[in-house]
Design a protein around this motif. Sequence first.
Motif, PDB file in Angstrom:
ATOM      1  N   GLU A  47      -5.555  -2.643  16.483  1.00  0.00           N
ATOM      2  CA  GLU A  47      -5.546  -2.297  18.093  1.00  0.00           C
ATOM      3  C   GLU A  47      -5.710  -0.934  18.371  1.00  0.00           C
ATOM      4  OE1 GLU A  47      -1.720  -3.853  19.450  1.00  0.00           O
ATOM      5  OE2 GLU A  47      -2.239  -5.837  19.358  1.00  0.00           O
ATOM      6  N   SER A  48      -5.629  -0.028  17.467  1.00  0.00           N
ATOM      7  CA  SER A  48      -5.904   1.648  17.565  1.00  0.00           C
ATOM      8  C   SER A  48      -7.496   1.796  17.778  1.00  0.00           C
ATOM      9  CB  SER A  48      -5.178   2.562  16.776  1.00  0.00           C
ATOM     10  OG  SER A  48      -5.734   2.325  15.585  1.00  0.00           O
ATOM     11  N   GLY A  49      -8.160   0.898  17.122  1.00  0.00           N
ATOM     12  CA  GLY A  49      -9.359   0.837  17.186  1.00  0.00           C
ATOM     13  C   GLY A  49     -10.136   0.934  15.778  1.00  0.00           C
ATOM     14  N   LEU A  50      -9.108   1.259  14.494  1.00  0.00           N
ATOM     15  CA  LEU A  50      -9.779   1.495  13.325  1.00  0.00           C
ATOM     16  C   LEU A  50     -10.433   0.188  12.855  1.00  0.00           C
ATOM     17  CD1 LEU A  50      -6.909   3.348  11.410  1.00  0.00           C
ATOM     18  CD2 LEU A  50      -8.969   4.186  12.472  1.00  0.00           C
ATOM     19  N   PRO A  51     -11.429   0.239  12.155  1.00  0.00           N
ATOM     20  CA  PRO A  51     -12.052  -0.901  11.615  1.00  0.00           C
ATOM     21  C   PRO A  51     -11.438  -1.413  10.386  1.00  0.00           C
ATOM     22  CG  PRO A  51     -13.453   1.189  11.094  1.00  0.00           C
ATOM     23  CD  PRO A  51     -12.472   1.622  12.024  1.00  0.00           C
ATOM     24  N   LEU A  52     -11.622  -2.690  10.026  1.00  0.00           N
ATOM     25  CA  LEU A  52     -10.809  -3.143   8.953  1.00  0.00           C
ATOM     26  C   LEU A  52     -10.896  -2.543   7.674  1.00  0.00           C
ATOM     27  CD1 LEU A  52      -9.209  -5.854   8.444  1.00  0.00           C
ATOM     28  CD2 LEU A  52     -11.088  -7.105   7.593  1.00  0.00           C
ATOM     29  N   ARG A  53     -12.155  -2.052   7.260  1.00  0.00           N
ATOM     30  CA  ARG A  53     -12.188  -1.644   6.265  1.00  0.00           C
ATOM     31  C   ARG A  53     -11.480  -0.403   6.030  1.00  0.00           C
ATOM     32  NH1 ARG A  53     -15.076   3.023   6.231  1.00  0.00           N
ATOM     33  NH2 ARG A  53     -16.518   3.722   7.995  1.00  0.00           N
ATOM     34  N   LEU A  54     -11.241   0.411   6.915  1.00  0.00           N
ATOM     35  CA  LEU A  54     -10.256   1.764   7.116  1.00  0.00           C
ATOM     36  C   LEU A  54      -8.833   1.328   6.859  1.00  0.00           C
ATOM     37  CD1 LEU A  54     -11.982   4.273   9.518  1.00  0.00           C
ATOM     38  CD2 LEU A  54     -12.189   4.222   6.961  1.00  0.00           C
ATOM     39  N   VAL A  55      -8.619   0.181   7.595  1.00  0.00           N
ATOM     40  CA  VAL A  55      -7.285  -0.215   7.685  1.00  0.00           C
ATOM     41  C   VAL A  55      -6.654  -0.744   6.154  1.00  0.00           C
ATOM     42  CG1 VAL A  55      -5.711  -2.219   8.233  1.00  0.00           C
ATOM     43  CG2 VAL A  55      -7.284  -1.072   9.908  1.00  0.00           C
ATOM     44  N   ARG A  56      -7.815  -1.279   5.490  1.00  0.00           N
ATOM     45  CA  ARG A  56      -7.607  -1.770   4.053  1.00  0.00           C
ATOM     46  C   ARG A  56      -7.417  -0.505   3.168  1.00  0.00           C
ATOM     47  NH1 ARG A  56     -12.230  -4.429   3.646  1.00  0.00           N
ATOM     48  NH2 ARG A  56     -11.396  -6.679   4.026  1.00  0.00           N
ATOM     49  N   ASP A  57      -7.889   0.467   3.426  1.00  0.00           N
ATOM     50  CA  ASP A  57      -8.019   1.788   2.689  1.00  0.00           C
ATOM     51  C   ASP A  57      -6.643   2.432   2.869  1.00  0.00           C
ATOM     52  OD1 ASP A  57     -10.699   1.426   1.580  1.00  0.00           O
ATOM     53  OD2 ASP A  57     -11.434   3.005   3.009  1.00  0.00           O
ATOM     54  N   VAL A  58      -6.147   2.378   4.103  1.00  0.00           N
ATOM     55  CA  VAL A  58      -4.787   3.045   4.160  1.00  0.00           C
ATOM     56  C   VAL A  58      -3.411   2.370   3.902  1.00  0.00           C
ATOM     57  CG1 VAL A  58      -4.451   2.555   6.479  1.00  0.00           C
ATOM     58  CG2 VAL A  58      -3.656   4.648   5.691  1.00  0.00           C
ATOM     59  N   LEU A  59      -3.808   1.041   3.603  1.00  0.00           N
ATOM     60  CA  LEU A  59      -2.417   0.214   3.729  1.00  0.00           C
ATOM     61  C   LEU A  59      -1.728   0.606   2.385  1.00  0.00           C
ATOM     62  CD1 LEU A  59      -3.265  -3.382   5.030  1.00  0.00           C
ATOM     63  CD2 LEU A  59      -1.881  -1.943   5.954  1.00  0.00           C
ATOM     64  N   PRO A  60      -2.149   0.697   1.203  1.00  0.00           N
ATOM     65  CA  PRO A  60      -1.433   0.861   0.019  1.00  0.00           C
ATOM     66  C   PRO A  60      -0.771   2.013   0.253  1.00  0.00           C
ATOM     67  CG  PRO A  60      -3.902   0.319  -0.220  1.00  0.00           C
ATOM     68  CD  PRO A  60      -3.879   0.444   1.117  1.00  0.00           C
ATOM     69  N   HIS A  61      -1.308   3.231   1.006  1.00  0.00           N
ATOM     70  CA  HIS A  61      -0.410   4.431   1.200  1.00  0.00           C
ATOM     71  C   HIS A  61       0.806   4.088   2.229  1.00  0.00           C
ATOM     72  CE1 HIS A  61      -3.441   6.795  -0.954  1.00  0.00           C
ATOM     73  NE2 HIS A  61      -4.598   6.116  -0.037  1.00  0.00           N
ATOM     74  N   LEU A  62       0.637   3.319   3.161  1.00  0.00           N
ATOM     75  CA  LEU A  62       1.539   3.209   3.965  1.00  0.00           C
ATOM     76  C   LEU A  62       2.587   2.097   3.493  1.00  0.00           C
ATOM     77  CD1 LEU A  62      -0.494   2.612   7.162  1.00  0.00           C
ATOM     78  CD2 LEU A  62       0.727   4.637   6.533  1.00  0.00           C
ATOM     79  N   ALA A  63       2.257   1.447   2.536  1.00  0.00           N
ATOM     80  CA  ALA A  63       3.001   0.613   1.899  1.00  0.00           C
ATOM     81  C   ALA A  63       4.291   0.980   1.131  1.00  0.00           C
ATOM     82  CB  ALA A  63       2.372  -0.638   0.854  1.00  0.00           C
ATOM     83  N   VAL A  64       3.734   2.309   0.597  1.00  0.00           N
ATOM     84  CA  VAL A  64       4.982   3.065  -0.155  1.00  0.00           C
ATOM     85  C   VAL A  64       5.685   4.096   0.702  1.00  0.00           C
ATOM     86  CG1 VAL A  64       3.839   2.829  -2.569  1.00  0.00           C
ATOM     87  CG2 VAL A  64       3.478   4.868  -1.095  1.00  0.00           C
ATOM     88  N   GLY A  65       5.411   3.881   1.904  1.00  0.00           N
ATOM     89  CA  GLY A  65       6.126   4.716   2.684  1.00  0.00           C
ATOM     90  C   GLY A  65       5.897   6.193   2.785  1.00  0.00           C
ATOM     91  N   GLN A  66       4.570   6.638   2.369  1.00  0.00           N
ATOM     92  CA  GLN A  66       4.044   8.097   2.525  1.00  0.00           C
ATOM     93  C   GLN A  66       2.799   8.178   3.048  1.00  0.00           C
ATOM     94  OE1 GLN A  66       3.802   8.784  -1.723  1.00  0.00           O
ATOM     95  NE2 GLN A  66       6.049   9.051  -1.845  1.00  0.00           N
ATOM     96  N   PRO A  67       2.912   8.035   4.524  1.00  0.00           N
ATOM     97  CA  PRO A  67       1.694   8.154   5.280  1.00  0.00           C
ATOM     98  C   PRO A  67       0.993   9.650   4.939  1.00  0.00           C
ATOM     99  CG  PRO A  67       3.598   8.039   6.890  1.00  0.00           C
ATOM    100  CD  PRO A  67       3.883   7.900   5.418  1.00  0.00           C
ATOM    101  N   ALA A  68       1.600  10.243   4.467  1.00  0.00           N
ATOM    102  CA  ALA A  68       1.200  11.920   4.300  1.00  0.00           C
ATOM    103  C   ALA A  68       0.436  11.745   3.199  1.00  0.00           C
ATOM    104  CB  ALA A  68       2.550  12.940   4.089  1.00  0.00           C
ATOM    105  N   ALA A  69       0.732  10.833   2.231  1.00  0.00           N
ATOM    106  CA  ALA A  69      -0.211  10.694   0.875  1.00  0.00           C
ATOM    107  C   ALA A  69      -1.590  10.176   1.168  1.00  0.00           C
ATOM    108  CB  ALA A  69       0.585   9.666  -0.050  1.00  0.00           C
ATOM    109  N   VAL A  70      -1.860   9.754   2.299  1.00  0.00           N
ATOM    110  CA  VAL A  70      -3.224   9.265   2.811  1.00  0.00           C
ATOM    111  C   VAL A  70      -4.172  10.543   2.402  1.00  0.00           C
ATOM    112  CG1 VAL A  70      -4.774   8.697   4.596  1.00  0.00           C
ATOM    113  CG2 VAL A  70      -2.454   7.867   4.523  1.00  0.00           C
ATOM    114  N   CYS A  71      -5.108  10.014   1.653  1.00  0.00           N
ATOM    115  CA  CYS A  71      -6.279  11.004   1.193  1.00  0.00           C
ATOM    116  C   CYS A  71      -7.059  11.678   2.138  1.00  0.00           C
ATOM    117  CB  CYS A  71      -7.009  10.396   0.144  1.00  0.00           C
ATOM    118  SG  CYS A  71      -8.418   9.189   0.783  1.00  0.00           S
ATOM    119  N   ALA A  72      -7.464  13.005   2.046  1.00  0.00           N
ATOM    120  CA  ALA A  72      -8.245  13.576   3.145  1.00  0.00           C
ATOM    121  C   ALA A  72      -9.628  12.902   3.348  1.00  0.00           C
ATOM    122  CB  ALA A  72      -8.707  15.046   2.362  1.00  0.00           C
ATOM    123  N   GLU A  73     -10.081  12.156   2.290  1.00  0.00           N
ATOM    124  CA  GLU A  73     -11.423  11.426   2.816  1.00  0.00           C
ATOM    125  C   GLU A  73     -10.997  10.388   3.919  1.00  0.00           C
ATOM    126  OE1 GLU A  73     -15.059  10.223   3.333  1.00  0.00           O
ATOM    127  OE2 GLU A  73     -14.286  12.030   2.228  1.00  0.00           O
TER     128      GLU A  73
END
Length: 120
Positions: free
Chosen positions: A54-80
Motif C-alpha cells: 500500500e505504500s507503493g513498493l513493487p512486489l519485487r522490493l517487498v520480496r527482498d525486504v521481507l527476510p530482514h523484517l522477519a528477523v525483526g531487524q529492519p536496520a539490517a536491510v541492505c544499502a542496495e
Amino acid sequence: MRIGEASRVSGVSARSLRYYEDEGLIVPGRRGNGYRDYCRSTLDRVRVIRSLLESGLPLRLVRDVLPHLAVGQPAAVCAEFVREVERYRDGLAARIAGLEEQRAALDAYLREVRRAAPQP
C-alpha cells in the motif's frame, strides 16, 4: 484458522492470501484435508506485506525486504535495498511532476475555452 477467517481477521481478501502464497511471500500450514491453516505469525506477515504494498513498493522490493523484517531487524536491510526504494520514490516524484504539468496545461486550456465561449 482457515482462509475465510484469515481473510476477515487480516482485512486481506482470500484471493490476495492465495496470491501471496503463490509468490512465496507466505507459507501457510496445511491441514490433513489439504485446507490452508493460517497462524497468527503468518497473519502478522500478511499485514506487513499489505502495508508495504500500500505504500507503493513493487512486489519485487517487498520480496527482498521481507527476510530482514522477519528477523525483526529492519536496520539490517541492505544499502542496495534502500537505494532501490529511493530510486522508486524518485521515479514516483518524477511521474507526479509530469502529471502536475499535464493538469496545469489542462487548467490553462479550460480557462481559455471558458473565456472564449459565449456566455448564456
